[in-house]
Design an enzyme around this catalytic site. Structure first.
Site, PDB file in Angstrom:
ATOM      1  CG  HIS A 141      -2.092   0.852   1.129  1.00 22.34           C
ATOM      2  ND1 HIS A 141      -3.296   0.371   0.676  1.00 22.34           N
ATOM      3  CD2 HIS A 141      -2.298   2.166   1.383  1.00 22.34           C
ATOM      4  CE1 HIS A 141      -4.181   1.341   0.662  1.00 22.34           C
ATOM      5  NE2 HIS A 141      -3.603   2.443   1.084  1.00 22.34           N
TER       6      HIS A 141
ATOM      7  CG  ASP B  65     -10.392   3.342   5.185  1.00 16.30           C
ATOM      8  OD1 ASP B  65      -9.945   4.367   5.710  1.00 16.30           O
ATOM      9  OD2 ASP B  65     -10.054   2.976   4.050  1.00 16.30           O
TER      10      ASP B  65
ATOM     11  NE  ARG C  48      -8.543  11.107   6.638  1.00 25.13           N
ATOM     12  CZ  ARG C  48      -7.674  10.195   6.188  1.00 25.13           C
ATOM     13  NH1 ARG C  48      -8.033   8.937   6.037  1.00 25.13           N
ATOM     14  NH2 ARG C  48      -6.440  10.528   5.886  1.00 25.13           N
TER      15      ARG C  48
ATOM     16  CB  SER D 257      -7.051   5.464   6.527  1.00 27.17           C
ATOM     17  OG  SER D 257      -7.313   5.141   5.199  1.00 27.17           O
TER      18      SER D 257
ATOM     19  CE  LYS E 113      -7.169   1.581   2.732  1.00 29.21           C
ATOM     20  NZ  LYS E 113      -7.528   2.986   2.797  1.00 29.21           N
TER      21      LYS E 113
END
Ligand code: URA
Length: 434
Positions: free
Chosen positions: A82, A161, A168, A183, A187
């Site tokens: 990520h 999320d 956001r 966040s 995930k």
């Protein structure tokens, strides 16, 4: 318990309890807490921060807001990847098929564009037919069948999320270490991977502007990973100028395809190889980082990475003829060049500003329900440290309105700083934190 008391507490800089955090996450996920109340709380968190304990509690509450994926049937170590976000960041589109082509299974849930940064899901959806909303059973079947699946967060996995992320984005509440760490890690915890490689971007085009802040974010995520029993490696990478040359959804997909065909911009190559080498290591398929990089380069040369991308696109309903012939991607109506008005050496090109220009062209969202334009964006012709002659092309802009094209040209010229002094090519890999 009620949400007004929780907002008040955070507004007044007090620490929230685990129960209060869970109340907020549950309530917002099942719509008993309104957008405006969640927005007020998020802004209070943004301004007043969270303790490490609050951040961990928020992460776990978000990870528990839906199902947790069980990937144990795959009988292999699943390593997730990520990025904390960037401009021109097409790394997942290249790296994941490449890693999968080495026989390492990839089960990846990605996000949409956030603020001035792009998102992998938006990019994938610029491939006609490609389905990013896939149910979990199908997702696992895809990985079993071809060794890779890339999808968006589905409603059942970390749904909190998904809602908080887009809220956001629409209230300018993104650049906060606790919110980003929770966040990302919620995930990753929900998505069932045993190990995680994180690209923690750093610089003007990243949410973390300084190396110190990026290290702080990395440390928080590594600690949360430990608590969740998921080994996490963070690679701090430079994001002062856009990564690669293309910024914009289908333009980045095209650059990613060309990369897998062997046309590799140096900065993208460095980041892809470093992240991939650690993915291979964590998967237990090779401890030597340099050897791992060589294996990836081999699969660029023999086109196995490219073939894997085609296979993944076809398996998810996408039209692979676009991958085989990138000229098929719809073109923006107006295509115009930005020319240098001086000669010298490129000193800097602020990635955030370029991200914002591309958003204004229509590639990103201002409100969470906004539709995005896949064809618009910028393709740079020069990068930091390159020499430029007077009147040479600096970049090409792709727009779907004449007015937006003119504005983008004017803004972009101001962002690209040229002086006589020579500058070095920026270092891409700033640190590896394990
Ligand atoms: N990527 C995420 O998944 N979440 C953030 O908050 C920022 C980047």
């Amino acid at each position: 318990m009620n949400i007004l008391e929780i907002i008040e507490k955070k507004r007044d800089k007090e620490e929230l309890s685990k129960e209060e955090i869970e109340f907020f996450v549950k309530g917002y996920t099942n719509n008993t807490i309104a957008d405006y109340q969640a927005a007020a709380l998020l802004m209070a968190i943004y301004l007043n921060g969270m303790t490490k304990k609050e951040t961990t509690d928020l992460t776990i509450a978000m990870a528990n807001s839906g199902e947790r994926l069980d990937l144990s049937n795959l009988n292999e170590i699943i390593v997730d990847k990520h990025s904390t976000g960037g401009v021109g960041d097409k790394v997942s589109l290249i790296l994941l098929p490449l890693v999968a082509s080495l026989g390492i299974p990839v089960a990846k849930m990605s996000g949409r564009g956030l603020g001035f940064t792009g998102g992998t899901v938006d990019k994938l959806e610029s491939i006609p037919g490609y389905k990013t909303e896939v149910d979990i059973l199908q997702f696992i079947k895809n990985v079993e069948k071809i060794g890779i699946s890339m999808i968006s967060q589905t409603l059942n996995l970390a749904p909190a999320d998904k809602k908080i992320y887009s809220l956001r984005d629409s209230i300018s509440c993104v650049e906060n270490i606790s919110l980003i760490a929770s966040s990302i890690m919620s995930k990753k915890i929900a998505s069932g991977a045993q190990k995680i490689v994180l690209d923690v971007t750093c610089g003007s085009g990243a949410f973390m502007k300084s190396k110190e802040k990026a290290e702080q974010l990395a440390n928080e995520m590594i600690e949360i990973g430990k608590l969740a029993n998921k080994e996490t490696v963070c690679i701090l990478t430079n994001m002062d100028e856009p990564l690669g040359y293309a910024v914009g959804n289908s333009l980045e997909v095209i650059e990613a395809i060309h990369f897998l065909q062997g046309d590799m911009p140096e900065d993208v190559k460095e980041v892809v190889l470093e992240l991939g080498a650690y993915m291979i290591k964590l998967a237990g398929k090779g401890n030597d980082i340099e050897e791992n990089k060589a294996k990836m380069l081999e699969n660029i040369k023999n086109r196995k990475g490219y073939e894997k991308l085609i296979q993944m696109v076809e398996n998810q309903g996408g039209d692979s003829s676009y991958i085989k012939d990138t000229n098929q991607f719809p073109k923006a109506e107006y295509i115009g060049n930005v020319y240098s008005n001086t000669s010298g050496c490129i000193q800097s090109m602020d990635a955030k500003e370029i991200g914002k220009i591309v958003c204004e062209l229509g590639a990103g969202r201002v409100r969470k329900e906004d539709k995005i334009d896949n064809a618009v964006g910028i393709v740079l012709k020069k990068k930091v440290s390159d020499k430029v002659e007077d009147e040479e092309i600096l970049a090409t802009i792709y727009a779907n309105s004449k007015e937006k094209m003119e504005k983008a040209k004017e803004r972009l010229l101001k962002v690209i700083k040229i002086k006589e002094e020579k500058v070095e090519k920026p270092k891409m890999i700033l640190e590896v934190m394990e």
